[in-house]
Design an enzyme around this catalytic site. Sequence first.
Site, PDB file in Angstrom:
ATOM      1  N   GLY A 125       0.921  -1.379   0.165  1.00 29.14           N
ATOM      2  CA  GLY A 125       0.087   0.130  -0.117  1.00 29.14           C
ATOM      3  C   GLY A 125       0.961   1.165  -0.021  1.00 29.14           C
ATOM      4  O   GLY A 125       1.970   1.397  -0.536  1.00 29.14           O
ATOM      5  N   SER A 126       0.514   2.194   0.650  1.00 23.54           N
ATOM      6  CA  SER A 126       1.136   3.482   0.650  1.00 23.54           C
ATOM      7  C   SER A 126       2.464   3.758   1.128  1.00 23.54           C
ATOM      8  O   SER A 126       3.050   4.710   0.863  1.00 23.54           O
ATOM      9  CB  SER A 126       0.106   4.674   1.234  1.00 23.54           C
ATOM     10  OG  SER A 126      -1.088   4.827   0.552  1.00 23.54           O
TER      11      SER A 126
END
Length: 480
Positions: free
Chosen positions: A215-216
């Site tokens: 993810g981020s």
Amino acid sequence: MNKSIRFGAVVSLLLILALLVNFTVVQTMREDEYAQDARNSRIVMDLKKINRGNITAGDLTLAESFRNEDTGYYQRAYPNMPWSFAPVVGYASDQFGTAQIESGFNGDLTGDSGSSSRFMRTGLEDAKKGDNVQLTLDPNLQAFAFDQLAKPGYEGAVVAMRPSSGEVLAMASAPSYDPNAIVNPASAGDAWGNVNNDPGKPLLNHGTQDQLPPGSIFKIITTAAGLRNGYTPDSPLTGDAQIMLPGTDVPLTNYGGQACAGGGQVPLRTAFALSCNTAFVQMGLDMGPDALRDAAARFGVGQNYDLGLPNAAGSLGDLPGAAELGQSAIGQRDVTMTALQAAVMAASVANKGQRMAPFVVKQVRDEDGKVLRETKPKSLGEAVTEEEAATITDLMFGSERATWGYDGNGFASKTGTAEHAEGAAPHVWYVAFDPQKDVAVAVVVKNGGNLGEGATGGQVSGPIGRAVLRAAPAPVEGDK
């Protein structure tokens, strides 16, 4: 007729020659490989007959052997914090073989590290205690990190390390297990069935073997690629709530479908602090796939480490088109990392851009305490330049402030919330470092922890990572 006989004789001689060559290769060049394989039946007998060396961390003995007076055979025991250390230390069972450090350093622990051929043995080796393996793990921090995962019932991992050296201070994995139950003949059968039937896979070291979408937190790598390709913290990017993936009718949105900082154009520093997906998709598409591949490789994505522990390489995945590139730029689609790789990523930024090889074994000593082998810090190259590292550090400070506000902790961080299956709660991440203590940490909690589909890295993993950074010891002068 004679021709046929000659042909048959030549073929037979060639086959015999091939057999002799193969036998020579196996018995000499590959002897140690096969001798130390956990599936080798000789290993099982050695586990009973040999007084294996100890595995220690700090002043704590994690694994030792004792002789059963009734049978005369040795049995392994794990006397201190077995649940906290099991996914790293592993087990040495005469029924189920060896795992983790017990497997990776089996040659040292049995006193049969390959320095002499088994053909040269005298038969007295069983009377000699094996060599001792000292880990880099800090026992207090390891126990603390494990409790942060285990007490709330989370599945996941915490890895903490020294950015300047690569020394791993904690490698907690949950769920875990008691290796004493596996090595005790009275309980081994039931214990083995329980751990293998557990859907949480406690025998897996989730810090090194579990490859998950980041993810981020992967935006650190995307940012590194951007800085290498002309972007600055002030470069304008879209803050719109969604962006269309090229060649599709699929929109990619920010978290919660919200515009970033009101929408319109936002600088990279704001996009990083607020983790704006649309901005990073735009930057990834503008840079192209080669820039992202290069940055990922420099941070070690797709590479294994020589730890004496099994560890997965992670992957950027294929980038066949613009849509796949856009999704990968925010750490989704086929991108995977382990918690160890995420810790190395943060540590590389903290170490002014130099990626150090992580290690969990400090020394191997003989039974008299003589150091036989010692791990030295090793640079694996430049992940980013010192200037780029300073810029990313500043952006990570901004991310920490945006998530929790400034409370004087001085941490540089990035959170991540990774989708991985339709309808499933996300895996949630936090990576950070404390430049004052020379400590970096990565935390991943699988399937949202206790918060389900609405979980975020800031809510679940962030508090764990920040607590571990606070608890981590400062380096002692002369440690490096």
